[in-house]
Scaffold this motif. Structure first.
Motif, mmCIF file in Angstrom:
data_model
loop_
_atom_site.group_PDB
_atom_site.id
_atom_site.type_symbol
_atom_site.label_atom_id
_atom_site.label_comp_id
_atom_site.label_asym_id
_atom_site.label_seq_id
_atom_site.Cartn_x
_atom_site.Cartn_y
_atom_site.Cartn_z
ATOM 1 N N THR A 41 6.801 -4.157 -5.736
ATOM 2 C CA THR A 41 7.106 -5.266 -4.840
ATOM 3 C C THR A 41 5.909 -5.563 -3.935
ATOM 4 O O THR A 41 5.037 -4.705 -3.738
ATOM 5 C CB THR A 41 8.327 -4.919 -3.973
ATOM 6 N N PRO A 42 5.864 -6.761 -3.367
ATOM 7 C CA PRO A 42 4.793 -7.077 -2.415
ATOM 8 C C PRO A 42 4.777 -6.123 -1.222
ATOM 9 O O PRO A 42 3.716 -5.771 -0.716
ATOM 10 C CB PRO A 42 5.117 -8.507 -1.971
ATOM 11 N N GLU A 43 5.964 -5.680 -0.786
ATOM 12 C CA GLU A 43 6.040 -4.739 0.329
ATOM 13 C C GLU A 43 5.371 -3.417 -0.025
ATOM 14 O O GLU A 43 4.674 -2.821 0.798
ATOM 15 C CB GLU A 43 7.503 -4.494 0.739
ATOM 16 N N LEU A 44 5.575 -2.955 -1.249
ATOM 17 C CA LEU A 44 4.954 -1.704 -1.694
ATOM 18 C C LEU A 44 3.439 -1.851 -1.759
ATOM 19 O O LEU A 44 2.698 -0.949 -1.361
ATOM 20 C CB LEU A 44 5.512 -1.286 -3.061
ATOM 21 N N LEU A 45 2.948 -3.002 -2.204
ATOM 22 C CA LEU A 45 1.508 -3.247 -2.234
ATOM 23 C C LEU A 45 0.914 -3.264 -0.827
ATOM 24 O O LEU A 45 -0.186 -2.760 -0.599
ATOM 25 C CB LEU A 45 1.202 -4.556 -2.948
ATOM 26 N N ILE A 46 1.641 -3.826 0.124
ATOM 27 C CA ILE A 46 1.172 -3.854 1.511
ATOM 28 C C ILE A 46 1.086 -2.438 2.063
ATOM 29 O O ILE A 46 0.110 -2.073 2.730
ATOM 30 C CB ILE A 46 2.098 -4.737 2.379
ATOM 31 N N ILE A 47 2.084 -1.622 1.778
ATOM 32 C CA ILE A 47 2.083 -0.233 2.239
ATOM 33 C C ILE A 47 0.925 0.537 1.607
ATOM 34 O O ILE A 47 0.216 1.289 2.287
ATOM 35 C CB ILE A 47 3.433 0.442 1.928
#
Length: 67
Positions: free
Chosen positions: A14-20
């Motif tokens: 997910t985009p959230e996982l990439l941000i993390i």
């Protein structure tokens, strides 16, 4: 995650996982990074071939941190 999904079925990054991931790497290296490609590696057990392959790939990356 749906009630019917198990962690093994969740294969989307997910985009959230990439941000993390990006924030974690940036905190470690001390500079902003761009993640070009990310994928899950399926767990096929700890064979010596797969372990040696990961060691080889990880050791080929060199990071220079200028402080």
């Amino acid at each position: 995650m749906n009630e019917q999904e198990t962690p093994e079925q969740e294969t989307e990054i997910t985009p959230e996982l990439l941000i993390i991931m990006s924030a974690s790497i940036a905190a470690y290296l001390g500079k902003n990074v761009r993640i070009r490609r990310a994928r899950f590696i399926s767990d096929q057990g700890q064979s010596s071939w797969s372990q040696q392959g990961r060691v080889s790939i990880q050791s080929s990356h060199t990071f220079s941190v200028n402080k």
